[in-house]
Enzyme design. Structure first.
Site, PDB file in Angstrom:
ATOM      1  CG  ASN A  74       8.299   4.024  52.686  1.00 45.78           C
ATOM      2  OD1 ASN A  74       8.358   5.078  53.087  1.00 45.78           O
ATOM      3  ND2 ASN A  74       8.860   3.559  51.789  1.00 45.78           N
ATOM      4  CB  SER A 120       5.331  14.734  53.268  1.00 44.02           C
ATOM      5  OG  SER A 120       6.321  15.866  53.351  1.00 44.02           O
ATOM      6  CE1 TYR A 172       6.977  13.634  47.874  1.00 38.58           C
ATOM      7  CE2 TYR A 172       6.793  15.472  49.328  1.00 38.58           C
ATOM      8  CZ  TYR A 172       6.890  14.042  49.118  1.00 38.58           C
ATOM      9  OH  TYR A 172       7.387  13.681  50.553  1.00 38.58           O
ATOM     10  CB  VAL A 174      -1.506  18.375  44.817  1.00 38.45           C
ATOM     11  CG1 VAL A 174      -2.865  17.964  44.810  1.00 38.45           C
ATOM     12  CG2 VAL A 174      -1.506  20.023  44.753  1.00 38.45           C
ATOM     13  CE  LYS A 176       4.302  11.922  50.254  1.00 38.18           C
ATOM     14  NZ  LYS A 176       4.262  10.422  50.502  1.00 38.18           N
ATOM     15  CB  VAL A 207      14.433  11.227  56.161  1.00 39.73           C
ATOM     16  CG1 VAL A 207      15.318  10.038  56.320  1.00 39.73           C
ATOM     17  CG2 VAL A 207      13.282  11.338  57.242  1.00 39.73           C
ATOM     18  NE  ARG A 208      21.993  11.732  57.034  1.00 36.73           N
ATOM     19  CZ  ARG A 208      21.644  11.992  58.329  1.00 36.73           C
ATOM     20  NH1 ARG A 208      21.585  13.283  58.597  1.00 36.73           N
ATOM     21  NH2 ARG A 208      21.828  10.983  58.901  1.00 36.73           N
ATOM     22  CB  THR A 209      15.977   9.032  51.421  1.00 32.52           C
ATOM     23  OG1 THR A 209      15.303  10.196  51.007  1.00 32.52           O
ATOM     24  CG2 THR A 209      15.678   8.387  52.719  1.00 32.52           C
TER      25      THR A 209
HETATM   26  P1  NAP Z   1      13.413   6.870  48.603  1.00 29.04           P
HETATM   27  O1  NAP Z   1      14.640   6.795  49.080  1.00 29.04           O
HETATM   28  O2  NAP Z   1      13.484   7.587  47.064  1.00 29.04           O
HETATM   29  O3  NAP Z   1      12.838   5.641  48.434  1.00 29.04           O
HETATM   30  C1  NAP Z   1      11.446   5.553  47.756  1.00 29.04           C
HETATM   31  C2  NAP Z   1      10.890   4.138  47.724  1.00 29.04           C
HETATM   32  O4  NAP Z   1       9.454   4.052  47.104  1.00 29.04           O
HETATM   33  C3  NAP Z   1      12.091   3.213  47.108  1.00 29.04           C
HETATM   34  O5  NAP Z   1      11.961   1.876  47.567  1.00 29.04           O
HETATM   35  C4  NAP Z   1      11.225   3.071  45.791  1.00 29.04           C
HETATM   36  O6  NAP Z   1      11.260   1.669  45.069  1.00 29.04           O
HETATM   37  C5  NAP Z   1       9.741   2.961  46.127  1.00 29.04           C
HETATM   38  N1  NAP Z   1       8.974   3.320  45.034  1.00 29.04           N
HETATM   39  C6  NAP Z   1       9.065   4.455  44.173  1.00 29.04           C
HETATM   40  N2  NAP Z   1       7.944   4.240  43.120  1.00 29.04           N
HETATM   41  C7  NAP Z   1       7.559   2.887  43.393  1.00 29.04           C
HETATM   42  C8  NAP Z   1       6.219   2.134  42.442  1.00 29.04           C
HETATM   43  N3  NAP Z   1       5.807   2.881  41.631  1.00 29.04           N
HETATM   44  N4  NAP Z   1       5.981   1.081  43.420  1.00 29.04           N
HETATM   45  C9  NAP Z   1       6.457   0.586  44.114  1.00 29.04           C
HETATM   46  N5  NAP Z   1       7.760   1.072  44.835  1.00 29.04           N
HETATM   47  C10 NAP Z   1       8.060   2.461  44.273  1.00 29.04           C
HETATM   48  O7  NAP Z   1      12.454   7.977  49.348  1.00 29.04           O
HETATM   49  P2  NAP Z   1      12.271   8.054  50.875  1.00 29.04           P
HETATM   50  O8  NAP Z   1      12.895   9.079  51.281  1.00 29.04           O
HETATM   51  O9  NAP Z   1      12.659   6.779  51.622  1.00 29.04           O
HETATM   52  O10 NAP Z   1      10.758   8.174  50.634  1.00 29.04           O
HETATM   53  C11 NAP Z   1       9.849   7.125  51.424  1.00 29.04           C
HETATM   54  C12 NAP Z   1       8.578   7.995  51.793  1.00 29.04           C
HETATM   55  O11 NAP Z   1       8.872   8.940  52.684  1.00 29.04           O
HETATM   56  C13 NAP Z   1       7.895   8.684  50.403  1.00 29.04           C
HETATM   57  O12 NAP Z   1       6.437   8.541  50.444  1.00 29.04           O
HETATM   58  C14 NAP Z   1       8.191   9.972  50.799  1.00 29.04           C
HETATM   59  O13 NAP Z   1       7.299  11.026  50.145  1.00 29.04           O
HETATM   60  C15 NAP Z   1       8.211  10.116  52.430  1.00 29.04           C
HETATM   61  N6  NAP Z   1       8.903  11.293  52.807  1.00 29.04           N
HETATM   62  C16 NAP Z   1      10.081  11.463  52.616  1.00 29.04           C
HETATM   63  C17 NAP Z   1      10.889  12.487  53.357  1.00 29.04           C
HETATM   64  C18 NAP Z   1      12.268  12.579  53.126  1.00 29.04           C
HETATM   65  O14 NAP Z   1      12.886  13.710  53.421  1.00 29.04           O
HETATM   66  N7  NAP Z   1      12.915  11.878  52.618  1.00 29.04           N
HETATM   67  C19 NAP Z   1      10.064  13.622  53.846  1.00 29.04           C
HETATM   68  C20 NAP Z   1       8.734  13.357  53.923  1.00 29.04           C
HETATM   69  C21 NAP Z   1       8.133  12.102  53.560  1.00 29.04           C
HETATM   70  P3  NAP Z   1      12.341   1.452  43.995  1.00 29.04           P
HETATM   71  O15 NAP Z   1      13.553   1.008  44.362  1.00 29.04           O
HETATM   72  O16 NAP Z   1      11.735   0.196  43.322  1.00 29.04           O
HETATM   73  O17 NAP Z   1      12.360   2.642  43.115  1.00 29.04           O
END
Ligand code: NAP
Length: 251
Positions: A74, A120, A172, A174, A176, A207-209
């Site tokens: 993830n 994604s 991003y 590329v 995915k 997603v709201r993150t």
């Molecule tokens: P987020 O809230 O920013 O969380 C990202 C997570 O990844 C955090 O726990 C972060 O840990 C961890 N991370 C980042 N770099 C890392 C590294 N080098 N080693 C280990 N952990 C690392 O993002 P999210 O929205 O939950 O995204 C999670 C996944 O969903 C991602 O792969 C993203 O591409 C995918 N996604 C998200 C959305 C969306 O709308 N949010 C849509 C499609 C796909 P730290 O706390 O240590 O930084």
């Protein structure tokens, strides 16, 4: 044991929480050890620090676990801006990070194990044009060719020629697209493995993150639903496919 990368916040935290609720033994991991340990404590699960960009960190995790039933890749980043360094850093986490962790844990995967790539819709093949799209979509694309495309993207962004070759101006996207290609390649490589591992990719939706922003319509729990469904597929389930809302979607 279920290992989820990037559980300190966002979708990863929600995936870990949902897997705990389903009765799985979850190991929480994240790069930020303080936030990661605090989240793990709140979820009542053990924590292992993990930076997916570091061979040593991934090796330390692999050395501390012996049987893995579920791996959810993830951890991901979406950086602002676009240049060769941003492209390189994005691929290092989103693509190579997932590959590093998967390859290190593969020997410990138990029979019937499931590997989930949190991908994604931004990685749909439609963002790639021309012959490059056909090359990536080809069922005979090799791991070496896929990795060469990742390197070529960074080189071409630096040279300003990536768009001419069919790449979008987004590290991003590329990352995915190639994570999806890796999902297909790995599923194919493992198709004769006697452990019958299932390897699939999920799009969580918007997603709201911290990554998705406040305007996104879905909660982290909603975004976690399809990755959790794939992480708990029954034996004989699909492999080498891409899903959103528990339905198969096109690459
Ligand atoms: P987020 O809230 O920013 O969380 C990202 C997570 O990844 C955090 O726990 C972060 O840990 C961890 N991370 C980042 N770099 C890392 C590294 N080098 N080693 C280990 N952990 C690392 O993002 P999210 O929205 O939950 O995204 C999670 C996944 O969903 C991602 O792969 C993203 O591409 C995918 N996604 C998200 C959305 C969306 O709308 N949010 C849509 C499609 C796909 P730290 O706390 O240590 O930084």
């Amino acid at each position: 044991m279920a290992i989820v990368t990037g559980t300190s916040k966002g979708i990863g935290r929600a995936i870990a929480k949902a897997l705990v609720a389903k009765g799985l033994d979850v190991l929480a991991t994240s790069r930020d050890a303080v936030r990661g340990a605090a989240t793990a404590e709140e979820l009542g699960v053990p924590f292992h620090p993990l930076d997916v960009t570091s061979e040593a960190s991934v090796g330390s995790l692999a050395g501390d676990v012996d049987g893995v039933d579920v791996l959810v890749n993830n951890a991901g980043i979406a950086l602002d801006g676009f240049d060769a360094e941003i492209a390189r850093r994005t691929l290092d986490v989103n693509l190579h990070g997932a590959i590093r962790v998967t390859e290190a844990l593969l020997p410990m995967m138990r029979a019937g194990g499931r590997i989930v790539m949190v991908s994604s819709g931004m990685g749909e093949l439609s963002c790639i044009s021309g012959a490059l799209r056909e090359e990536i979509a080809s069922p005979s694309l090799t791991r070496e060719a896929m990795l060469a495309i990742a390197d070529r993207f960074v080189r071409e962004v630096a040279a300003g020629t990536h768009a001419k070759s069919g790449f979008p101006s987004s590290g991003y996207r590329v990352s995915k697209v190639l994570m999806n290609a890796y999902t297909r390649i790995l599923a194919r490589e493992l198709s004769a493995d006697p452990r019958r591992l299932l390897v699939n990719a999920a799009c969580p939706g918007w997603v709201r993150t911290d990554l998705g922003g406040e305007r996104a319509p879905r909660s982290p729990a909603e975004g976690a639903r399809t990755p959790v469904w794939l992480a708990t597929l029954p034996e004989g389930g699909p492999s080498g496919r891409f899903f959103r809302d528990e339905r198969e979607i096109a690459w």
